[in-house]
Design an enzyme around this catalytic site. Structure first.
Site, short mmCIF file in Angstrom:
data_model
loop_
_atom_site.label_atom_id
_atom_site.label_comp_id
_atom_site.label_asym_id
_atom_site.label_seq_id
_atom_site.Cartn_x
_atom_site.Cartn_y
_atom_site.Cartn_z
N CYS A 157 100.89 63.88 110.53
CA CYS A 157 100.96 62.42 110.49
C CYS A 157 99.99 61.75 109.52
O CYS A 157 100.12 60.55 109.26
CB CYS A 157 100.76 61.85 111.89
N TYR A 158 99.01 62.47 108.97
CA TYR A 158 98.14 61.84 107.98
C TYR A 158 98.63 62.07 106.55
O TYR A 158 98.02 61.59 105.58
CB TYR A 158 96.68 62.30 108.13
#
Length: 385
Positions: A157-158
């Site tokens: 998710c980053y």
């Protein structure tokens, strides 16, 4: 060698997004999920799952994996069946295709010939193959065989923040570079049936959706041919939060991607985010977090709520993040770029003075495995009406 470097900061010049056509309505999903996984006898677990879905603040999600796929691959619905081959056979084809769709939209908005693209960055946590999704996406788009490619797997998710950081570095250190950066994740890698002993699995089934987003990044936009900056990428940073090991993770196993999400994640992020902000904005002289716009990865409702409370943010600061979460769920790396796209579109529709909701300065945050935080200080541009 300075003549080989760009003179100005890198900017996002275009944004494109794409989703599979298949839509999952969140209110209907508990019934669907327990039916297709042949788990309707697990009535108590189904009620727990329904509560998780109800609290998610998600209205709908897009999902490549449909009922027909599950009929063709019935082992996918079993909890820990050895199905990695079947999943990867689908994903090595579908991830580059969905990524290509997002790229095509970004290229169309950019308005320049694709022969001007010098670099391609691709990130995905859904598939691993050689040659990778970057290669297949480049072929599908018809990019030059000499385009310089970077493939990054398993960022999670980053990853949206990471591709911007790397695209910025490439664009500013290679005069004339135009970087096509794409994030794509398809959650067929982690779909499986429920288990009483695996409540983390239920959270993942409730919040994740499929999507791809692409941006074109370059320095010194050539306005004579119609290039226009949307956001300037001013500075970037990445950090691992203290005492966070094991709180978010994913593990490739014979059953597919096994997802870990600890209940302390919202607290860890909210307790550490101000330090990240101070490091990023002290050089600019900003300390009022309501005076900037926010492009935040909506990992889940609880994360947004905790950060909003900790920093005493106005409700409107996360309106774009909450909208993307509601309409698409958590699409992993591409989600934050969907939020960026939503922000600039809403700013235009509402008659704001800048692409950043009328504010000059803003921040982009991604949160993911590690627990890793990726941040980008962003500067909006005036909107000309």
């Amino acid at each position: 060698m300075n003549h080989l470097r760009a003179e100005g900061p890198a900017s996002v010049l275009a944004i494109g997004t794409a989703n599979p056509e298949n839509i999952l309505i969140q209110d209907e999903f508990p019934d669907y999920y327990f039916r297709v996984t042949k788990s309707e006898h697990m009535t108590q677990l189904k009620e727990k799952f329904r509560k998780i879905c109800d609290k998610s603040m998600i209205r709908k999600r897009n999902c490549f994996l449909n009922e027909e796929h599950l009929k063709q691959n019935p082992r996918l619905v079993e909890h820990e069946m050895q199905t990695l081959d079947a999943r990867q056979d689908m994903l090595v084809v579908e991830v580059p295709k969905l990524g290509k769709d997002a790229c095509a939209k970004a290229i169309k908005e950019w308005g320049q010939p694709k022969s001007k693209i010098t670099h391609l960055i691709f990130t995905s946590a859904s598939t691993t193959d050689m040659p990778g999704a970057d290669y297949h996406c480049a072929k599908l788009l018809g990019l030059s065989p000499s385009v310089k490619r970077v493939m990054m797997y398993q960022l999670g998710c980053y990853g949206g923040g990471t591709v911007l950081r790397i695209a910025k570095d490439i664009a500013e250190n290679n005069k004339g570079a135009r970087v096509l950066a794409v994030c794509c994740d398809i959650m067929a890698c982690l779909f499986r049936g429920p288990s009483d002993s695996d409540l983390e699995l239920l959270v993942g089934q409730a919040i994740f959706g499929d999507g791809a987003a692409a941006v074109i990044v370059g320095a010194e936009p050539d306005e004579s041919v119609g290039e226009r900056p949307i956001f300037e990428l001013v500075s970037t940073g990445q950090t691992i939060l203290p005492n966070s090991e094991g709180t978010i993770g994913g593990h490739i196993r014979e059953a597919g991607l096994i997802f870990d999400l600890h209940k302390d994640v919202p607290m860890l992020i909210s307790n550490n985010i101000e330090k990240c902000l101070i490091e990023a904005f002290t050089p600019i002289g900003i300390s009022d977090w309501n005076s900037i716009f926010w492009i935040t990865h909506p990992g889940g409702k609880a994360i947004l709520d905790k950060v909003e409370e900790k920093l005493d943010l106005k409700k409107e600061k996360f309106v774009d993040s909450r909208h993307v979460l509601s309409e698409h769920g958590n699409m992993s790396s591409s989600t934050v770029l969907f939020v960026m796209d939503e922000l600039r579109k809403r700013s235009l529709e509402e008659g704001k003075s800048t692409t950043g909701d009328g504010f000059e300065w803003g921040v982009l945050f991604g949160f993911g495995p590690g627990l890793t935080v990726e941040r980008v200080v962003v500067r909006s541009v005036p909107i000309k009406y």
